[in-house]
Design a protein around this motif. Structure first.
Motif, PDB file in Angstrom:
ATOM      1  N   GLU A   1       0.820  -1.216   0.000  1.00 43.66           N
ATOM      2  CA  GLU A   1       0.000   0.000   0.000  1.00 43.66           C
ATOM      3  C   GLU A   1       0.851   1.263   0.000  1.00 43.66           C
ATOM      4  O   GLU A   1       0.323   2.356  -0.212  1.00 43.66           O
ATOM      5  CB  GLU A   1      -0.937   0.019   1.211  1.00 43.66           C
ATOM      6  CG  GLU A   1      -1.887  -1.149   1.290  1.00 43.66           C
ATOM      7  CD  GLU A   1      -2.877  -1.194   0.135  1.00 43.66           C
ATOM      8  OE1 GLU A   1      -3.123  -0.152  -0.490  1.00 43.66           O
ATOM      9  OE2 GLU A   1      -3.399  -2.292  -0.156  1.00 43.66           O
TER      10      GLU A   1
ATOM     11  N   HIS B   1      -0.049  -0.095  11.013  1.00 45.86           N
ATOM     12  CA  HIS B   1      -0.770  -0.110   9.755  1.00 45.86           C
ATOM     13  C   HIS B   1      -1.421  -1.482   9.586  1.00 45.86           C
ATOM     14  O   HIS B   1      -0.737  -2.464   9.378  1.00 45.86           O
ATOM     15  CB  HIS B   1       0.297   0.158   8.691  1.00 45.86           C
ATOM     16  CG  HIS B   1      -0.163   0.309   7.318  1.00 45.86           C
ATOM     17  ND1 HIS B   1       0.486   1.089   6.415  1.00 45.86           N
ATOM     18  CD2 HIS B   1      -1.190  -0.224   6.654  1.00 45.86           C
ATOM     19  CE1 HIS B   1      -0.109   1.034   5.263  1.00 45.86           C
ATOM     20  NE2 HIS B   1      -1.128   0.247   5.380  1.00 45.86           N
TER      21      HIS B   1
ATOM     22  N   ILE C   1      -4.249   2.019  12.424  1.00 47.56           N
ATOM     23  CA  ILE C   1      -5.217   1.968  11.330  1.00 47.56           C
ATOM     24  C   ILE C   1      -5.728   0.547  11.277  1.00 47.56           C
ATOM     25  O   ILE C   1      -4.958  -0.381  11.009  1.00 47.56           O
ATOM     26  CB  ILE C   1      -4.555   2.337   9.992  1.00 47.56           C
ATOM     27  CG1 ILE C   1      -3.902   3.712  10.079  1.00 47.56           C
ATOM     28  CG2 ILE C   1      -5.568   2.306   8.870  1.00 47.56           C
ATOM     29  CD1 ILE C   1      -3.015   4.020   8.912  1.00 47.56           C
TER      30      ILE C   1
ATOM     31  N   GLY D   1      -8.000  -2.709   9.973  1.00 49.26           N
ATOM     32  CA  GLY D   1      -8.330  -3.257   8.657  1.00 49.26           C
ATOM     33  C   GLY D   1      -7.279  -4.216   8.163  1.00 49.26           C
ATOM     34  O   GLY D   1      -6.146  -4.201   8.624  1.00 49.26           O
TER      35      GLY D   1
ATOM     36  N   PRO E   1      -5.665  -2.160   5.124  1.00 46.09           N
ATOM     37  CA  PRO E   1      -6.309  -0.868   4.913  1.00 46.09           C
ATOM     38  C   PRO E   1      -5.970  -0.289   3.547  1.00 46.09           C
ATOM     39  O   PRO E   1      -4.835  -0.383   3.094  1.00 46.09           O
ATOM     40  CB  PRO E   1      -5.756  -0.006   6.039  1.00 46.09           C
ATOM     41  CG  PRO E   1      -4.569  -0.694   6.540  1.00 46.09           C
ATOM     42  CD  PRO E   1      -4.698  -2.131   6.202  1.00 46.09           C
ATOM     43  N   ARG E   2      -6.943   0.316   2.943  1.00 50.24           N
ATOM     44  CA  ARG E   2      -6.764   0.947   1.639  1.00 50.24           C
ATOM     45  C   ARG E   2      -5.926   2.217   1.799  1.00 50.24           C
ATOM     46  O   ARG E   2      -5.818   2.752   2.898  1.00 50.24           O
ATOM     47  CB  ARG E   2      -8.134   1.307   1.045  1.00 50.24           C
ATOM     48  CG  ARG E   2      -9.019   0.127   0.787  1.00 50.24           C
ATOM     49  CD  ARG E   2      -8.833  -0.472  -0.570  1.00 50.24           C
ATOM     50  NE  ARG E   2      -8.874   0.583  -1.578  1.00 50.24           N
ATOM     51  CZ  ARG E   2      -8.112   0.575  -2.664  1.00 50.24           C
ATOM     52  NH1 ARG E   2      -7.285  -0.394  -2.862  1.00 50.24           N
ATOM     53  NH2 ARG E   2      -8.185   1.552  -3.547  1.00 50.24           N
TER      54      ARG E   2
ATOM     55  N   GLU F   1      -6.675   5.170   1.203  1.00 52.95           N
ATOM     56  CA  GLU F   1      -7.484   6.243   1.789  1.00 52.95           C
ATOM     57  C   GLU F   1      -7.467   6.153   3.317  1.00 52.95           C
ATOM     58  O   GLU F   1      -7.399   7.172   4.013  1.00 52.95           O
ATOM     59  CB  GLU F   1      -8.937   6.170   1.296  1.00 52.95           C
ATOM     60  CG  GLU F   1      -9.114   6.439  -0.172  1.00 52.95           C
ATOM     61  CD  GLU F   1      -8.967   5.190  -1.042  1.00 52.95           C
ATOM     62  OE1 GLU F   1      -8.572   4.114  -0.523  1.00 52.95           O
ATOM     63  OE2 GLU F   1      -9.231   5.290  -2.242  1.00 52.95           O
ATOM     64  N   ALA F   2      -7.547   4.928   3.847  1.00 50.52           N
ATOM     65  CA  ALA F   2      -7.502   4.746   5.303  1.00 50.52           C
ATOM     66  C   ALA F   2      -6.135   5.127   5.844  1.00 50.52           C
ATOM     67  O   ALA F   2      -6.023   5.720   6.929  1.00 50.52           O
ATOM     68  CB  ALA F   2      -7.842   3.302   5.663  1.00 50.52           C
TER      69      ALA F   2
ATOM     70  N   ASP G   1      -6.033   8.809   6.043  1.00 54.79           N
ATOM     71  CA  ASP G   1      -6.758   9.271   7.232  1.00 54.79           C
ATOM     72  C   ASP G   1      -5.900   9.114   8.484  1.00 54.79           C
ATOM     73  O   ASP G   1      -5.871  10.002   9.341  1.00 54.79           O
ATOM     74  CB  ASP G   1      -8.066   8.487   7.401  1.00 54.79           C
ATOM     75  CG  ASP G   1      -9.136   8.941   6.434  1.00 54.79           C
ATOM     76  OD1 ASP G   1      -8.995  10.021   5.841  1.00 54.79           O
ATOM     77  OD2 ASP G   1     -10.131   8.199   6.282  1.00 54.79           O
ATOM     78  N   GLY G   2      -5.226   7.969   8.596  1.00 48.41           N
ATOM     79  CA  GLY G   2      -4.362   7.742   9.754  1.00 48.41           C
ATOM     80  C   GLY G   2      -3.211   8.730   9.815  1.00 48.41           C
ATOM     81  O   GLY G   2      -2.874   9.245  10.884  1.00 48.41           O
TER      82      GLY G   2
ATOM     83  N   LYS H   1      -4.547  12.006  10.908  1.00 49.23           N
ATOM     84  CA  LYS H   1      -4.834  11.982  12.351  1.00 49.23           C
ATOM     85  C   LYS H   1      -3.556  12.190  13.152  1.00 49.23           C
ATOM     86  O   LYS H   1      -3.531  12.955  14.115  1.00 49.23           O
ATOM     87  CB  LYS H   1      -5.500  10.661  12.736  1.00 49.23           C
ATOM     88  CG  LYS H   1      -5.850  10.603  14.201  1.00 49.23           C
ATOM     89  CD  LYS H   1      -6.607   9.364  14.557  1.00 49.23           C
ATOM     90  CE  LYS H   1      -6.937   9.423  16.043  1.00 49.23           C
ATOM     91  NZ  LYS H   1      -7.534   8.208  16.512  1.00 49.23           N
TER      92      LYS H   1
END
Length: 190
Positions: free
Chosen positions: A32, A90, A120, A122, A125-126, A128-129, A132-133, A136
């Motif tokens: 990712e 992650h 994060i 998932g 996680p994609r 996008e996630a 976001d992390g 944050k």
């Protein structure tokens, strides 16, 4: 005498806008990272840059499952970095082992060994996630709540106890002898 605490909001803003990243890609989470760095998500527009040097990074990304063998390198890499430093876990593997939750050699709680500032969730996680992390953790850096590096110093005995329970006491010295024998031999000569 200058009271540098007055400038702390300015320092935190600068830290937020100039993060150097070391990615510890232990599993599928590493895949990712290229989309984040390339033109589609363009992480560099936030002032971030991937940096392979553990002595200069600010943000430590752990992107996958953790085994005892890799945990030693994670701890050493974390301790090499100057303060302040931040950790972003992650995916669910660093938290609870993810799909390896019942494997004998998967570490279930990374936060028992080093402080984790943002997680994060998932699998996997994609991008996008992950964005976001990262946003944050940037907010937490700016308002001063990303304080894992302080917690590590204040509670070092607790972290060290957990590390020693897993690896046995004196594991750092054994690792040093294994990886830098020329230094150990040089000390014997003196």
């Amino acid at each position: 005498m200058v009271d540098w605490r007055l400038f702390e909001p300015l320092f935190n803003y600068a830290r937020k806008k100039s993060l150097w990243i070391v990615s510890f890609c232990t599993g599928c989470g590493g895949i990712e990272m290229p989309p984040l760095m390339t033109s589609r998500y363009d992480l560099e527009r936030f002032g971030m840059i991937p940096d392979p040097s553990p002595r200069q990074y600010d943000l430590f990304l752990i992107t996958g499952y953790v085994t005892p063998k890799t945990l030693k390198r994670i701890i050493i890499t974390y301790e090499m970095a100057p303060d302040p430093k931040y950790v972003l876990a992650h995916g669910s593997c660093p938290l609870n082992g993810g799909i390896y939750w019942d494997a004998y050699n998967a570490i279930k709680h990374l936060d028992k060994y080093i402080p984790v500032d943002v997680v994060i969730a998932g699998c996997m996680p994609r991008p996008e996630a992950v964005m976001d992390g990262i946003q944050k953790i940037m907010e937490m850096i700016e308002n001063g709540t990303a304080d894992g590096w302080k917690r590590y110093k204040e509670n070092y005995e607790w972290y060290k106890k957990n590390q020693d329970e897993l690896f046995g006491e004196g594991w750092r010295e054994r690792e040093a002898r294994r990886w830098i024998p020329w230094l150990v031999d040089k000390k014997k000569e003196e």
